[in-house]
Design a protein around this motif. Structure first.
Motif, PDB file in Angstrom:
ATOM      1  N   SER A  57      -9.782  -2.516  11.005  1.00 54.61           N
ATOM      2  CA  SER A  57     -10.490  -3.764  11.326  1.00 54.61           C
ATOM      3  C   SER A  57     -10.844  -4.559  10.079  1.00 54.61           C
ATOM      4  CB  SER A  57     -11.771  -3.484  12.132  1.00 54.61           C
ATOM      5  OG  SER A  57     -11.502  -2.664  13.234  1.00 54.61           O
ATOM      6  N   ASN A  58     -10.190  -4.258   8.984  1.00 56.73           N
ATOM      7  CA  ASN A  58     -10.508  -4.913   7.724  1.00 56.73           C
ATOM      8  C   ASN A  58      -9.287  -4.844   6.810  1.00 56.73           C
ATOM      9  OD1 ASN A  58     -11.493  -4.837   4.788  1.00 56.73           O
ATOM     10  ND2 ASN A  58     -13.306  -5.558   5.878  1.00 56.73           N
ATOM     11  N   PRO A  59      -8.851  -5.973   6.265  1.00 53.67           N
ATOM     12  CA  PRO A  59      -7.664  -5.951   5.388  1.00 53.67           C
ATOM     13  C   PRO A  59      -7.829  -5.044   4.177  1.00 53.67           C
ATOM     14  CG  PRO A  59      -8.212  -8.200   6.031  1.00 53.67           C
ATOM     15  CD  PRO A  59      -9.344  -7.339   6.487  1.00 53.67           C
ATOM     16  N   CYS A  60      -9.034  -5.020   3.612  1.00 54.64           N
ATOM     17  CA  CYS A  60      -9.264  -4.160   2.442  1.00 54.64           C
ATOM     18  C   CYS A  60      -9.095  -2.690   2.806  1.00 54.64           C
ATOM     19  CB  CYS A  60     -10.663  -4.409   1.872  1.00 54.64           C
ATOM     20  SG  CYS A  60     -10.880  -6.034   1.121  1.00 54.64           S
ATOM     21  N   GLY A  61      -9.560  -2.327   4.003  1.00 54.96           N
ATOM     22  CA  GLY A  61      -9.411  -0.948   4.441  1.00 54.96           C
ATOM     23  C   GLY A  61      -7.954  -0.551   4.599  1.00 54.96           C
ATOM     24  N   VAL A  62      -7.151  -1.470   5.140  1.00 52.12           N
ATOM     25  CA  VAL A  62      -5.720  -1.197   5.300  1.00 52.12           C
ATOM     26  C   VAL A  62      -5.047  -1.057   3.941  1.00 52.12           C
ATOM     27  CG1 VAL A  62      -3.533  -2.137   6.141  1.00 52.12           C
ATOM     28  CG2 VAL A  62      -5.584  -2.324   7.546  1.00 52.12           C
ATOM     29  N   LEU A 108      -3.587   4.542  -1.318  1.00 57.71           N
ATOM     30  CA  LEU A 108      -3.820   5.982  -1.401  1.00 57.71           C
ATOM     31  C   LEU A 108      -2.696   6.793  -0.765  1.00 57.71           C
ATOM     32  CD1 LEU A 108      -7.646   6.093  -0.573  1.00 57.71           C
ATOM     33  CD2 LEU A 108      -6.562   6.338  -2.810  1.00 57.71           C
ATOM     34  N   GLY A 109      -1.729   6.106  -0.172  1.00 56.70           N
ATOM     35  CA  GLY A 109      -0.605   6.804   0.431  1.00 56.70           C
ATOM     36  C   GLY A 109      -0.853   7.310   1.829  1.00 56.70           C
ATOM     37  N   GLY A 110      -1.942   6.889   2.437  1.00 60.44           N
ATOM     38  CA  GLY A 110      -2.252   7.338   3.786  1.00 60.44           C
ATOM     39  C   GLY A 110      -1.616   6.503   4.872  1.00 60.44           C
ATOM     40  N   MET A 111      -0.903   5.445   4.485  1.00 61.95           N
ATOM     41  CA  MET A 111      -0.275   4.559   5.461  1.00 61.95           C
ATOM     42  C   MET A 111       0.966   3.941   4.832  1.00 61.95           C
ATOM     43  SD  MET A 111      -1.958   1.205   7.321  1.00 61.95           S
ATOM     44  CE  MET A 111      -3.358   2.176   7.879  1.00 61.95           C
ATOM     45  N   SER A 112       2.034   3.852   5.601  1.00 61.28           N
ATOM     46  CA  SER A 112       3.269   3.263   5.093  1.00 61.28           C
ATOM     47  C   SER A 112       3.121   1.747   4.978  1.00 61.28           C
ATOM     48  CB  SER A 112       4.434   3.595   6.031  1.00 61.28           C
ATOM     49  OG  SER A 112       4.248   2.965   7.289  1.00 61.28           O
ATOM     50  N   PRO A 113       3.880   1.119   4.085  1.00 61.57           N
ATOM     51  CA  PRO A 113       3.800  -0.348   3.962  1.00 61.57           C
ATOM     52  C   PRO A 113       4.133  -1.068   5.262  1.00 61.57           C
ATOM     53  CG  PRO A 113       4.944   0.604   2.080  1.00 61.57           C
ATOM     54  CD  PRO A 113       4.755   1.710   3.064  1.00 61.57           C
ATOM     55  N   GLU A 114       5.085  -0.534   6.031  1.00 61.71           N
ATOM     56  CA  GLU A 114       5.455  -1.171   7.295  1.00 61.71           C
ATOM     57  C   GLU A 114       4.299  -1.148   8.283  1.00 61.71           C
ATOM     58  OE1 GLU A 114       7.140   1.215   5.811  1.00 61.71           O
ATOM     59  OE2 GLU A 114       8.918   0.143   5.054  1.00 61.71           O
ATOM     60  N   MET A 115       3.660   0.021   8.410  1.00 65.37           N
ATOM     61  CA  MET A 115       2.520   0.127   9.319  1.00 65.37           C
ATOM     62  C   MET A 115       1.352  -0.719   8.824  1.00 65.37           C
ATOM     63  SD  MET A 115       1.383   1.304  12.126  1.00 65.37           S
ATOM     64  CE  MET A 115       2.574   2.591  12.562  1.00 65.37           C
ATOM     65  N   GLY A 116       1.179  -0.772   7.516  1.00 60.51           N
ATOM     66  CA  GLY A 116       0.129  -1.616   6.960  1.00 60.51           C
ATOM     67  C   GLY A 116       0.354  -3.080   7.277  1.00 60.51           C
ATOM     68  N   ALA A 117       1.605  -3.522   7.182  1.00 62.36           N
ATOM     69  CA  ALA A 117       1.928  -4.915   7.499  1.00 62.36           C
ATOM     70  C   ALA A 117       1.660  -5.216   8.970  1.00 62.36           C
ATOM     71  CB  ALA A 117       3.387  -5.202   7.156  1.00 62.36           C
ATOM     72  N   VAL A 118       1.979  -4.264   9.838  1.00 59.84           N
ATOM     73  CA  VAL A 118       1.720  -4.437  11.278  1.00 59.84           C
ATOM     74  C   VAL A 118       0.226  -4.576  11.536  1.00 59.84           C
ATOM     75  CG1 VAL A 118       1.799  -3.266  13.516  1.00 59.84           C
ATOM     76  CG2 VAL A 118       3.820  -3.285  12.047  1.00 59.84           C
ATOM     77  N   ARG A 119      -0.560  -3.737  10.901  1.00 60.57           N
ATOM     78  CA  ARG A 119      -2.010  -3.788  11.104  1.00 60.57           C
ATOM     79  C   ARG A 119      -2.611  -5.076  10.537  1.00 60.57           C
ATOM     80  NH1 ARG A 119      -4.642   0.978  12.596  1.00 60.57           N
ATOM     81  NH2 ARG A 119      -3.257   2.787  12.806  1.00 60.57           N
ATOM     82  N   LEU A 120      -2.128  -5.506   9.389  1.00 62.93           N
ATOM     83  CA  LEU A 120      -2.629  -6.757   8.810  1.00 62.93           C
ATOM     84  C   LEU A 120      -2.277  -7.948   9.696  1.00 62.93           C
ATOM     85  CD1 LEU A 120      -1.801  -6.196   5.024  1.00 62.93           C
ATOM     86  CD2 LEU A 120      -4.067  -6.225   6.079  1.00 62.93           C
ATOM     87  N   LEU A 121      -1.070  -7.945  10.249  1.00 65.21           N
ATOM     88  CA  LEU A 121      -0.671  -9.015  11.161  1.00 65.21           C
ATOM     89  C   LEU A 121      -1.550  -9.011  12.410  1.00 65.21           C
ATOM     90  CD1 LEU A 121       1.284 -11.283  11.962  1.00 65.21           C
ATOM     91  CD2 LEU A 121       2.795  -9.524  12.932  1.00 65.21           C
TER      92      LEU A 121
END
Length: 225
Positions: free
Chosen positions: A98-103, A109-122
């Protein structure tokens, strides 16, 4: 409803705003349950849950601003609401950033892939825009005297101090919060949520205090020495 009509107008407004915030929480909670049961593709599942979490957070934040104006003479009222709804969000939005900084922190830290991070940010971006128009439509109904159609569309600067001071204070508060978030990872979930809610409330109060102390005492002392 008859009991509500018997209250003073300002109390009615407060009850209506609190009721709307609780309705947002219940609606998103129901939608999250349905999404968990019906959506099985990881990307779609993550997008929808992040969308719903951000929607709840944004709508409640908009309404919280209204509540803070209803009793601005008593800052403890606002701080109490911040703590309570931080607790509610922490308990109901488990598993979402629920927060871009958190994503971005999870990605670094390697806990999330860039693709999944982009999906969550979108999802967060789309949800924030949707919540803006949803709140605008809701406020146009004028359920309270603080609700009016132009309110959400008004372009107002939330920073009430110099930009440099605001950046420094925001950076300090953000550093404290995310540092605590990392250190609280080993704490039990229920206790961690209470600690983070208390920290958010403290930072909301102490941000102004830190600014006064820093620019009135610490920086002048540093300059003179």
């Amino acid at each position: 409803m008859s009991a509500l009509l018997g209250l003073r107008p300002e109390v009615q407004d407060t009850c209506i705003s609190l009721g709307l915030m609780l309705l947002f929480v219940l609606f998103v909670g129901l939608a999250r349950v349905i999404a968990r049961q019906q959506l099985h593709r990881p990307v779609v599942h993550a997008f929808v849950l992040e969308f719903l979490a951000t929607f709840q957070l944004c709508c409640c934040t908009h309404e919280l601003q209204v509540l803070s104006e209803q009793d601005s003479a008593h800052p403890t009222w606002t701080l109490t609401l911040i703590y309570f709804f931080s607790l509610v969000h922490g308990l109901t939005l488990v598993g979402t950033a629920s927060n871009p900084c958190g994503v971005m922190m999870q990605m670094i830290l390697g806990g999330m892939s860039p693709e999944m991070g982009a999906v969550r940010l979108l999802a967060q971006l789309v949800s924030a825009l949707c919540s803006r128009y949803c709140i605008s439509a809701l406020w146009s109904l004028s359920l309270t005297k603080y609700h009016y159609d132009e309110r959400i569309l008004a372009c107002r600067n939330p920073i009430h101090t110099d930009m440099s001071k605001a950046i420094i204070i925001e950076a300090i508060c953000s550093f404290i919060f995310h540092s605590a978030l990392l250190h609280f990872q080993e704490v039990r979930t229920k206790l961690r949520i209470h600690l983070l809610a208390a920290l958010i409330t403290f930072l909301a109060y102490a941000g102004v205090l830190m600014m006064i102390l820093m620019f009135s005492f610490f920086l002048p002392w540093l300059h003179n020495n």
